[in-house]
Design a protein around this motif. Sequence first.
Motif, PDB file in Angstrom:
ATOM      1  N   UNK A 201       0.804  -1.223   0.000  1.00  0.00           N
ATOM      2  CA  UNK A 201       0.000   0.000   0.000  1.00  0.00           C
ATOM      3  C   UNK A 201       0.835   1.268   0.000  1.00  0.00           C
ATOM      4  N   UNK A 202       1.954   1.260   0.748  1.00  0.00           N
ATOM      5  CA  UNK A 202       2.701   2.507   0.935  1.00  0.00           C
ATOM      6  C   UNK A 202       4.066   2.515   0.252  1.00  0.00           C
ATOM      7  N   UNK A 203       4.433   1.440  -0.422  1.00  0.00           N
ATOM      8  CA  UNK A 203       5.731   1.419  -1.100  1.00  0.00           C
ATOM      9  C   UNK A 203       6.900   1.347  -0.136  1.00  0.00           C
ATOM     10  N   UNK A 204       6.630   0.860   1.089  1.00  0.00           N
ATOM     11  CA  UNK A 204       7.719   0.690   2.057  1.00  0.00           C
ATOM     12  C   UNK A 204       8.346  -0.679   1.844  1.00  0.00           C
ATOM     13  N   UNK A 205       9.526  -0.887   2.397  1.00  0.00           N
ATOM     14  CA  UNK A 205      10.171  -2.194   2.253  1.00  0.00           C
ATOM     15  C   UNK A 205      10.078  -2.954   3.578  1.00  0.00           C
ATOM     16  N   UNK A 206       9.567  -4.189   3.501  1.00  0.00           N
ATOM     17  CA  UNK A 206       9.474  -5.030   4.697  1.00  0.00           C
ATOM     18  C   UNK A 206      10.846  -5.618   5.008  1.00  0.00           C
ATOM     19  N   UNK A 207      11.342  -5.378   6.213  1.00  0.00           N
ATOM     20  CA  UNK A 207      12.602  -6.008   6.619  1.00  0.00           C
ATOM     21  C   UNK A 207      12.305  -6.980   7.751  1.00  0.00           C
ATOM     22  N   UNK A 208      12.302  -8.259   7.425  1.00  0.00           N
ATOM     23  CA  UNK A 208      12.033  -9.285   8.426  1.00  0.00           C
ATOM     24  C   UNK A 208      13.345  -9.966   8.776  1.00  0.00           C
ATOM     25  N   UNK A 209      13.782  -9.823  10.028  1.00  0.00           N
ATOM     26  CA  UNK A 209      15.044 -10.483  10.403  1.00  0.00           C
ATOM     27  C   UNK A 209      14.865 -12.002  10.365  1.00  0.00           C
ATOM     28  N   UNK A 210      13.636 -12.490  10.618  1.00  0.00           N
ATOM     29  CA  UNK A 210      13.379 -13.930  10.495  1.00  0.00           C
ATOM     30  C   UNK A 210      13.648 -14.388   9.056  1.00  0.00           C
ATOM     31  N   UNK A 211      13.132 -13.638   8.068  1.00  0.00           N
ATOM     32  CA  UNK A 211      13.367 -13.990   6.658  1.00  0.00           C
ATOM     33  C   UNK A 211      14.856 -13.914   6.318  1.00  0.00           C
ATOM     34  N   UNK A 212      15.520 -12.861   6.813  1.00  0.00           N
ATOM     35  CA  UNK A 212      16.951 -12.700   6.506  1.00  0.00           C
ATOM     36  C   UNK A 212      17.753 -13.847   7.112  1.00  0.00           C
ATOM     37  N   UNK A 213      17.362 -14.254   8.326  1.00  0.00           N
ATOM     38  CA  UNK A 213      18.071 -15.377   8.969  1.00  0.00           C
ATOM     39  C   UNK A 213      17.786 -16.687   8.237  1.00  0.00           C
ATOM     40  N   UNK A 214      16.529 -16.900   7.832  1.00  0.00           N
ATOM     41  CA  UNK A 214      16.213 -18.140   7.087  1.00  0.00           C
ATOM     42  C   UNK A 214      16.998 -18.182   5.772  1.00  0.00           C
ATOM     43  N   UNK A 215      17.167 -17.008   5.144  1.00  0.00           N
ATOM     44  CA  UNK A 215      17.956 -16.960   3.901  1.00  0.00           C
ATOM     45  C   UNK A 215      19.416 -17.306   4.197  1.00  0.00           C
ATOM     46  N   UNK A 216      19.936 -16.814   5.333  1.00  0.00           N
ATOM     47  CA  UNK A 216      21.334 -17.111   5.708  1.00  0.00           C
ATOM     48  C   UNK A 216      21.497 -18.604   6.001  1.00  0.00           C
ATOM     49  N   UNK A 217      20.477 -19.215   6.644  1.00  0.00           N
ATOM     50  CA  UNK A 217      20.534 -20.648   6.925  1.00  0.00           C
ATOM     51  C   UNK A 217      20.539 -21.418   5.598  1.00  0.00           C
ATOM     52  N   UNK A 218      19.647 -21.023   4.685  1.00  0.00           N
ATOM     53  CA  UNK A 218      19.546 -21.721   3.393  1.00  0.00           C
ATOM     54  C   UNK A 218      20.831 -21.572   2.589  1.00  0.00           C
ATOM     55  N   UNK A 219      21.486 -20.400   2.705  1.00  0.00           N
ATOM     56  CA  UNK A 219      22.716 -20.157   1.938  1.00  0.00           C
ATOM     57  C   UNK A 219      23.924 -20.813   2.610  1.00  0.00           C
ATOM     58  N   UNK A 220      23.743 -21.273   3.864  1.00  0.00           N
ATOM     59  CA  UNK A 220      24.834 -21.950   4.565  1.00  0.00           C
ATOM     60  C   UNK A 220      25.958 -21.019   4.967  1.00  0.00           C
TER      61      UNK A 220
END
Length: 226
Positions: free
Chosen positions: A32-51
């Motif tokens: 709705x507002x063109x803001x960027x969602x920053x989820x540390x949970x998502x960032x951490x899951x990406x780091x886990x997946x990337x090893x």
Amino acid sequence: MDAQVQTRPAVLILLGPPGAGKGTQARMLEERFGLVQLSTGDLLRAAVAAGTEAGREAKAVMDAGGLVSDEIVIAILRDRLAQEDTASGVILDGFPRTSAQAEALDRLLEENGQQINAAISLEVEDAAMVTRISGRSTCATCGEGYHDSFKQPEKAGTCDKCGGSEFKRRADDNVETVASRLAAYHAQTAPLIAYYESRGVLRRVDAMGEIGAIAGALGEIVVAAR
Ligand code: AMP
């Protein structure tokens, strides 16, 4: 997107226990507002997946429903905030979760000449969280969130947003881990409500109701806070 509120960058914080709807609401605000969602949970899951090294350290803690170290989380958030797409404004979803993280955020924002527009506490009852969390899934392609009882795709097995047909469930969305995640929330994150209240930026929203009604209440706060 609401064009009239696109003038100033915003920093919004979504506070609330696991299952309160932070991710769902952050995605709606993003659209709705063109803001960027920053989820540390998502960032951490990406780091886990990337090893990565941080991902390897974080994995066991996440699986057990504990909080990943401030050092790792703050470093991950700092790197993400340095990316250009965050300049028009961000919704922090799942960060800060400790007082050390809240203080680190204050310092980071000060360095960037930014300040917190609103810290929104999504208020829910613990008893409802296990049902909310254990029924949720996301589209593997676009990340749209669904729930077995509260938000099913219009056509069974097909994502409303992108037409994807693969859905995934988080490894930590199970009854045992939810109890630890709620305990971590009450012990370490809930005190931040008083921290932001004392700073005059806290807004409380009853998040037990219907997704659209909660989104409406959040939208009003965002418009008023910018
Ligand atoms: P979430 O997707 O926000 O529910 O986060 C999933 C898991 O990632 C949490 O249970 C924590 O183990 C970890 N996590 C996410 N954000 C943070 C944070 N700000 N501080 C510490 N751990 C975090």
